[in-house]
Design an enzyme around this catalytic site. Structure first.
Site, PDB file in Angstrom:
ATOM      1  N   GLN A 168       0.785  -1.213  -0.016  1.00  0.00           N
ATOM      2  CA  GLN A 168      -0.083   0.122  -0.147  1.00  0.00           C
ATOM      3  C   GLN A 168       0.893   1.366   0.136  1.00  0.00           C
ATOM      4  OE1 GLN A 168      -2.520   0.569   3.386  1.00  0.00           O
ATOM      5  NE2 GLN A 168      -3.870   1.776   2.380  1.00  0.00           N
ATOM      6  N   MET A 297      -0.070  -3.004   9.327  1.00  0.00           N
ATOM      7  CA  MET A 297      -0.727  -2.974   7.774  1.00  0.00           C
ATOM      8  C   MET A 297      -1.719  -4.460   7.659  1.00  0.00           C
ATOM      9  SD  MET A 297      -0.879  -1.814   4.696  1.00  0.00           S
ATOM     10  CE  MET A 297      -2.143  -2.609   3.498  1.00  0.00           C
ATOM     11  N   GLU A 298      -2.938  -4.007   7.240  1.00  0.00           N
ATOM     12  CA  GLU A 298      -3.899  -5.040   7.261  1.00  0.00           C
ATOM     13  C   GLU A 298      -4.096  -5.959   6.040  1.00  0.00           C
ATOM     14  OE1 GLU A 298      -4.023  -1.734   6.432  1.00  0.00           O
ATOM     15  OE2 GLU A 298      -5.711  -1.244   5.111  1.00  0.00           O
ATOM     16  N   HIS A 322      -7.344  -1.966  15.017  1.00  0.00           N
ATOM     17  CA  HIS A 322      -7.170  -1.335  13.960  1.00  0.00           C
ATOM     18  C   HIS A 322      -7.072  -2.156  12.728  1.00  0.00           C
ATOM     19  CE1 HIS A 322      -6.798   2.484  11.481  1.00  0.00           C
ATOM     20  NE2 HIS A 322      -5.766   1.553  10.885  1.00  0.00           N
ATOM     21  N   GLU A 323      -6.183  -2.846  12.748  1.00  0.00           N
ATOM     22  CA  GLU A 323      -5.731  -3.688  11.545  1.00  0.00           C
ATOM     23  C   GLU A 323      -6.824  -4.778  11.411  1.00  0.00           C
ATOM     24  OE1 GLU A 323      -3.844  -2.193   9.834  1.00  0.00           O
ATOM     25  OE2 GLU A 323      -2.862  -1.165  11.177  1.00  0.00           O
ATOM     26  N   HIS A 326      -9.967  -3.273   9.690  1.00  0.00           N
ATOM     27  CA  HIS A 326      -9.801  -3.155   8.222  1.00  0.00           C
ATOM     28  C   HIS A 326     -10.315  -4.651   7.675  1.00  0.00           C
ATOM     29  CE1 HIS A 326      -7.843   0.511   7.263  1.00  0.00           C
ATOM     30  NE2 HIS A 326      -6.830   0.307   8.190  1.00  0.00           N
ATOM     31  N   GLU A 345      -9.811   4.349   6.223  1.00  0.00           N
ATOM     32  CA  GLU A 345      -9.279   4.807   7.461  1.00  0.00           C
ATOM     33  C   GLU A 345     -10.100   5.214   8.685  1.00  0.00           C
ATOM     34  OE1 GLU A 345      -6.497   3.271   8.329  1.00  0.00           O
ATOM     35  OE2 GLU A 345      -5.619   2.928   6.341  1.00  0.00           O
ATOM     36  N   ASP A 402       0.726   9.012  -1.226  1.00  0.00           N
ATOM     37  CA  ASP A 402       1.282   8.936   0.101  1.00  0.00           C
ATOM     38  C   ASP A 402       1.118  10.517   0.604  1.00  0.00           C
ATOM     39  OD1 ASP A 402       2.632   6.867   1.716  1.00  0.00           O
ATOM     40  OD2 ASP A 402       4.305   8.451   1.840  1.00  0.00           O
ATOM     41  N   TYR A 410      -8.055   9.457   8.683  1.00  0.00           N
ATOM     42  CA  TYR A 410      -8.090   8.674  10.026  1.00  0.00           C
ATOM     43  C   TYR A 410      -9.103   9.538  11.036  1.00  0.00           C
ATOM     44  CZ  TYR A 410      -4.066   5.860   8.777  1.00  0.00           C
ATOM     45  OH  TYR A 410      -3.346   5.078   7.985  1.00  0.00           O
ATOM     46  N   LYS A 585       5.835   6.894  11.579  1.00  0.00           N
ATOM     47  CA  LYS A 585       5.010   7.825  12.671  1.00  0.00           C
ATOM     48  C   LYS A 585       5.910   8.365  13.756  1.00  0.00           C
ATOM     49  CE  LYS A 585       1.998   7.036  16.582  1.00  0.00           C
ATOM     50  NZ  LYS A 585       0.897   6.315  16.959  1.00  0.00           N
TER      51      LYS A 585
HETATM   52  N1  BES Z   1      -3.312   0.711   6.081  1.00  0.00           N
HETATM   53  C1  BES Z   1      -2.509   1.364   6.886  1.00  0.00           C
HETATM   54  C2  BES Z   1      -1.163   1.713   6.786  1.00  0.00           C
HETATM   55  C3  BES Z   1      -0.850   2.433   5.581  1.00  0.00           C
HETATM   56  C4  BES Z   1      -1.729   3.417   5.055  1.00  0.00           C
HETATM   57  C5  BES Z   1       0.246   1.905   4.564  1.00  0.00           C
HETATM   58  C6  BES Z   1      -1.432   4.181   3.772  1.00  0.00           C
HETATM   59  C7  BES Z   1       0.185   2.638   3.368  1.00  0.00           C
HETATM   60  C8  BES Z   1      -0.487   3.742   3.173  1.00  0.00           C
HETATM   61  C9  BES Z   1      -2.888   0.875   8.581  1.00  0.00           C
HETATM   62  O1  BES Z   1      -3.994   0.294   8.444  1.00  0.00           O
HETATM   63  C10 BES Z   1      -2.562   1.909   9.315  1.00  0.00           C
HETATM   64  O2  BES Z   1      -3.432   2.767   9.451  1.00  0.00           O
HETATM   65  N2  BES Z   1      -1.533   1.973  10.446  1.00  0.00           N
HETATM   66  C11 BES Z   1      -1.401   2.718  11.300  1.00  0.00           C
HETATM   67  C12 BES Z   1      -2.093   2.310  12.626  1.00  0.00           C
HETATM   68  C13 BES Z   1      -2.765   2.817  13.410  1.00  0.00           C
HETATM   69  C14 BES Z   1      -3.394   4.133  12.960  1.00  0.00           C
HETATM   70  C15 BES Z   1      -3.431   2.302  14.609  1.00  0.00           C
HETATM   71  C16 BES Z   1       0.018   2.830  11.511  1.00  0.00           C
HETATM   72  O3  BES Z   1       0.783   2.231  10.769  1.00  0.00           O
HETATM   73  O4  BES Z   1       0.515   3.827  12.189  1.00  0.00           O
HETATM   74 ZN    ZN Z   2      -5.476   1.831   8.832  1.00  0.00          ZN
END
Ligand code: BES
Ligand code: ZN
Length: 628
Positions: A168, A297-298, A322-323, A326, A345, A402, A410, A585
């Site tokens: 993703q 990552m889900e 969270h995952e 998804h 999200e 991105d 979110y 993050k």
């Molecule tokens: N699907 C996302 C990660 C993602 C988003 C990868 C966009 C590539 C592009 C995943 O579900 C996510 O949101 N991860 C968050 C976790 C959180 C909000 C609990 C993260 O990685 O911080």
């Molecule tokens: Zn997510």
């Protein structure tokens, strides 16, 4: 539409004439409704032309070569064609295409389009409407941005190399030629050959033991979009948690992971009670080495997760909720394009907190909501000079998707759903969501389709309600409309009280913090005054050992305060953290703080120099932009 697509790059004259002829002849006969709805749908970040030929199933046969850092193999597609189809268009980026076969016969009628920095290239393969099967023999290259190849010393156990993918949003095309749009779904089977002694796992049915042959077979029987293709290879072990839940990790990590995720089966059962049957069979989590660029990552059936959520006290497992969520919002009902990312999200954050509320109680979920609200406020401030990026529905055409992956999707998405919940009542809203997931299972959703669905099914066609609740303002407008729900946490009130006592002279050691959880501490650290004296920083650190905490979320928040306040005793730990952890993050705010504290960016650059080799391309891309 077909003509312009064909003309994107040179095509041999014979085929071009034929194409134009066919196009002209079929202009009115072609399934125009399908074509125009496809056009309306606008794939944005993919070259695929699914109205002409669509991948329905993939057989992937690959070999993973750690020495050369190459995945090579054959991707065979079973396709569905329109009556005038003359090509199958796939997305590829930095792949070496070796041979192409159409219904078993090698063909030379394939072309690579011009390169785009974000999108890569179109791979067009000449076919006929009767074509059933296309096979591409190919290899990945150094430019495979989805892949991270790790040396043994970059893993927990230091014994074996490791490989993982992160597809993703549009990186699947860097390791498998595919129709790389979230709006296109297919099933897959795979056979993957890895060095003996290692385990291979995919977003599919998985083994639970290392196979001495090094050959693994996979099946994903539910249709998924390409961004959910995933592979990991390493020295891994499995522990069962519940009836259909379990965890994979390196041997030295697996027990800690099984303890941390002990409540996973309960989470899964709560989720099913909330929004209906889990459709994917098993739900397992794979704990990756610390360079994984995301929290989670889900990937269907097998969430990929960062080890930085192993806090030892289960306090960071909202990420698993969270995952898991998804599996409904995202994997079952999928955003049609990355402009609709908030549908994935925002729904998932809302759902995640409902799971956490049902497993751990309302006061726990309230803390998560308030922390999320703080994240949102912070993001809105950061985006003050790009207000159009605060719309739920984005316009990412021509940009890296991105760019749209901010807390707006979110947390503004979640705030929107909280507003609906409050105004419609939880029972009504839950019934609506249940219906939404079941009616749209294994389908894709545009923002506009969702709004229509909302109007008809939640508001019973009542236009006035739609207007009164400011739905369009939420989705197409900037910032947060004034009917947002005010979230609050009484537990955080106590944190603020103790903090004020400390600021007024009470010793840190005597603060009443015995019952505080990770979330109390996060609120405490975020609420500290902008600037603190050295003596105050020392006092806090002496009382609560923040610098050496094993909790990554608390560490990150403390490191930010340490950098802002020039608190040197944390310097070594900040550097060690940035070298070990590749989770974007955490990296982004810490590097940002380092830059703000030192205009020359020298300290940030020095650390990055040492750390970079450990980061995935997703993280280096973002940090490169920051340090430019
Ligand atoms: N699907 C996302 C990660 C993602 C988003 C990868 C966009 C590539 C592009 C995943 O579900 C996510 O949101 N991860 C968050 C976790 C959180 C909000 C609990 C993260 O990685 O911080
Ligand atoms: Zn997510």
């Amino acid at each position: 539409m077909i003509i312009s697509a064909v003309n994107r790059f040179p095509i041999p004259a014979v085929l071009l004439t034929m194409t134009l002829f066919l196009t002209a002849c079929n202009e009115h006969k072609s399934p125009t409704s399908e074509v125009s709805s496809e056009k309306e749908q606008n794939l944005i970040h993919s070259y695929a032309v699914p109205s002409e030929a669509k991948v329905k199933h993939l057989n992937w046969n690959a070999k993973v070569d750690f020495e050369q850092k190459i995945i090579g193999g054959v991707a065979e597609y079973l396709i569905e064609t329109a009556s005038d189809a003359n090509r199958l268009t796939l997305d590829v980026k930095n792949l070496t295409i070796e041979h192409v076969f159409v219904d078993g016969e090698e063909t030379k009628e394939w072309w690579l389009g011009p390169k785009d920095k974000f999108l890569g290239q179109a791979l067009e393969i000449g076919i006929s409407p009767e074509t059933k099967n296309v096979a591409v023999h190919y290899e990945t290259t150094e430019g495979a941005e989805a892949l991270q190849w790790l040396k043994p010393e970059q893993t927990a156990d230091n014994t074996d190399p490791f490989l993982f993918t992160q597809s993703q949003a549009i990186l699947a095309r860097t390791w498998i030629p595919c129709q790389d749009s979230p709006g296109i779904r297919y099933t897959y089977n795979a056979q993957v050959n890895v060095p003996k002694g290692l385990m291979a796992l995919m977003s599919a049915s998985n083994s639970i033991e290392i196979d001495s042959s090094g050959v693994y077979e996979f099946k994903m029987e539910q249709p998924i979009p390409s961004y959910l293709m995933a592979l990991a290879v390493g020295n891994l072990e499995f522990r069962s948690i519940g009836e259909n839940t379990g965890v994979y990790a390196e041997p030295s990590v697996v027990e800690a992971a099984a303890y941390e995720f002990e409540d996973m089966q309960k989470m899964l059962e709560s989720a099913e009670r909330l929004y209906g049957e889990y459709k994917w069979g098993r739900y397992d989590v794979l704990v990756l080495p610390p360079s994984f660029p995301f929290g989670g990552m889900e990937n269907p059936r097998l969430t990929f997760a960062t080890p930085t959520i192993l806090a030892g006290d289960k306090s960071l497992t909202a990420l698993v909720a969270h995952e898991l969520a998804h599996s409904w919002s995202g994997n079952l009902v999928t955003n049609s394009t990355w402009d609709d990312f908030w549908l994935n999200e925002g729904f998932t954050v809302y759902f995640e907190r409902r799971i956490m509320e049902s497993v751990y109680g309302k006061s726990y979920a309230d803390m998560l909501k308030v922390l999320g609200q703080q994240d949102l406020e912070h993001t809105l401030e950061k985006l003050s000079d790009a207000p159009e990026d605060t719309h739920l529905k984005l316009s990412l055409e021509g940009r890296d998707p991105d760019d749209g992956m901010t807390d707006i999707a979110y947390e503004k998405g979640n705030a929107f759903l909280l507003m609906l919940e409050e105004n419609m009542g939880r029972d009504v809203f839950d019934a609506y969501l249940n219906q939404y997931f079941s009616e749209n299972a294994f389908k894709t959703m545009t923002t506009e389709q969702f709004l229509e669905n909302l109007k008809m099914d939640l508001f019973d066609g009542d236009e006035e309600q739609y207007i009164a609740l400011k739905i369009d303002e939420w989705v197409y407008g900037e910032g947060i409309p004034d009917n947002a729900v005010v979230v609050s946490s009484p537990l955080f009130g106590e944190v603020e009280k103790e903090m004020n006592n400390w600021l007024e002279g009470k010793e840190a050691e005597r603060m009443k913090t015995e019952d505080w959880t990770t979330h109390h501490w996060l609120h405490f650290l975020r609420s500290l005054p902008d600037s603190l004296g050295q003596q105050q920083m020392h006092e806090l650190d002496a009382a609560f050992s923040f610098t050496t905490t094993g909790n990554s979320e608390i560490a990150c928040e403390w490191f930010l305060r340490a950098i802002e306040n020039d608190y040197a005793p944390a310097d070594d730990e900040v550097e060690a953290f940035l070298i070990k952890v590749g989770r974007r993050k955490f990296l982004m705010p810490i590097y940002q703080a380092l830059i703000e504290a030192d205009d020359s960016k020298q300290r940030a650059r020095n650390i990055y120099q040492k750390a970079k080799a450990n980061y995935h391309s997703v993280s280096t891309n973002s940090i490169d932009a920051l340090l430019k």
